[in-house]
Design an enzyme around this catalytic site. Structure first.
Site, PDB file in Angstrom:
ATOM      1  N   GLY A  16       0.776  -1.234   0.000  1.00 36.14           N
ATOM      2  CA  GLY A  16       0.000   0.000   0.000  1.00 36.14           C
ATOM      3  C   GLY A  16       0.807   1.283   0.000  1.00 36.14           C
ATOM      4  O   GLY A  16       0.315   2.317   0.456  1.00 36.14           O
ATOM      5  N   HIS A 137       0.662   1.161 -13.734  1.00 41.78           N
ATOM      6  CA  HIS A 137       1.438   0.042 -14.256  1.00 41.78           C
ATOM      7  C   HIS A 137       2.890   0.475 -14.405  1.00 41.78           C
ATOM      8  O   HIS A 137       3.168   1.525 -14.997  1.00 41.78           O
ATOM      9  CB  HIS A 137       0.897  -0.422 -15.604  1.00 41.78           C
ATOM     10  CG  HIS A 137       1.603  -1.636 -16.128  1.00 41.78           C
ATOM     11  ND1 HIS A 137       1.614  -2.839 -15.447  1.00 41.78           N
ATOM     12  CD2 HIS A 137       2.343  -1.835 -17.251  1.00 41.78           C
ATOM     13  CE1 HIS A 137       2.316  -3.721 -16.124  1.00 41.78           C
ATOM     14  NE2 HIS A 137       2.779  -3.143 -17.224  1.00 41.78           N
TER      15      HIS A 137
END
Length: 223
Positions: A16, A137
């Site tokens: 995270g 990405h």
């Protein structure tokens, strides 16, 4: 913070750190009038859920395993290809239902290290509800789609002389990592550096770009 204009749901699968970048940016001049109202993880016990707890953000755990376990099996007791496809579709449909039932409903879904390829069973109801979805990405458009993008880029750098890779934030479509880019940034591949060293530099770029990509997307929503 005053009542936010934009609500975000963040999808995670791990530590995270990109979620944390968004948490830190919300309510500042970078992401004004913006709050993360929910986090969803497809893995239990991950650091990202601790970050959500610390920030007072409610979260949901939604995992694919039970769907695969319920899928039709072959003679060896393994899920069939059709069974896996059905399981993924049912999982994604339920993921959409979870998000659409949230109060408040998000204006934007941010995939921040979300290690699950979503299908039309998720994308269609979310699009029908008018909710945007973006993804981080660690590669440039058209390069190293799918898993282990950093590792594959590093290997290409060391073995084939590739000089750069990069990070992009892009819109989410059914084709993996192929949606319209929102923001991109190149990252140099240095001969002789370790994969971990490249990954550390990539993560620093990710933390900036996920905030910038979110900002740009929300700005368009407000136009």
């Amino acid at each position: 913070m005053a009542q936010a204009k934009y609500n975000i749901t963040v999808l995670i699968s791990g530590s995270g750190t990109n979620l944390q970048a968004l948490i830190d940016a919300c309510g500042t001049s970078t992401l004004p009038s913006t709050q993360i109202t929910h986090v969803i993880s497809n893995r239990k016990g991950v650091k990202g859920l601790e970050r959500a707890d610390k920030a007072g953000i409610p979260w949901t755990y939604h995992n694919l395993v039970k769907y695969k376990n319920a899928a039709p099996k072959d003679s060896a007791g393994k899920p069939t290809a059709d069974g896996i496809a059905k399981a993924r579709s049912e999982y994604d449909a339920d993921l959409a239902k979870i998000i659409l039932a949230l109060t408040p409903r998000p204006h934007l879904i941010v995939c921040a290290g979300w290690m699950h390829i979503v299908t039309p069973a998720f994308l269609t109801p979310i699009a029908d509800a008018g909710i945007k979805i973006i993804n981080l990405h660690p590669a440039l458009p058209g390069e190293f789609a799918g898993a282990n993008a950093i590792g594959r880029a590093w290997e290409a750098g060391q073995k084939e002389g590739l000089k750069r890779t990069g990070v992009m934030i892009h819109e989410v479509i059914a084709e993996v990592d192929a949606g319209e880019p929102i923001v991109t940034e190149e990252v140099e591949i240095r001969q002789g550096e370790s994969e971990d060293e490249l990954e550390d530099r990539m993560h620093k770029v990710e933390h900036r770009l996920i905030v910038e990509g979110t900002r740009r997307t929300l700005e368009k929503l407000g136009q």
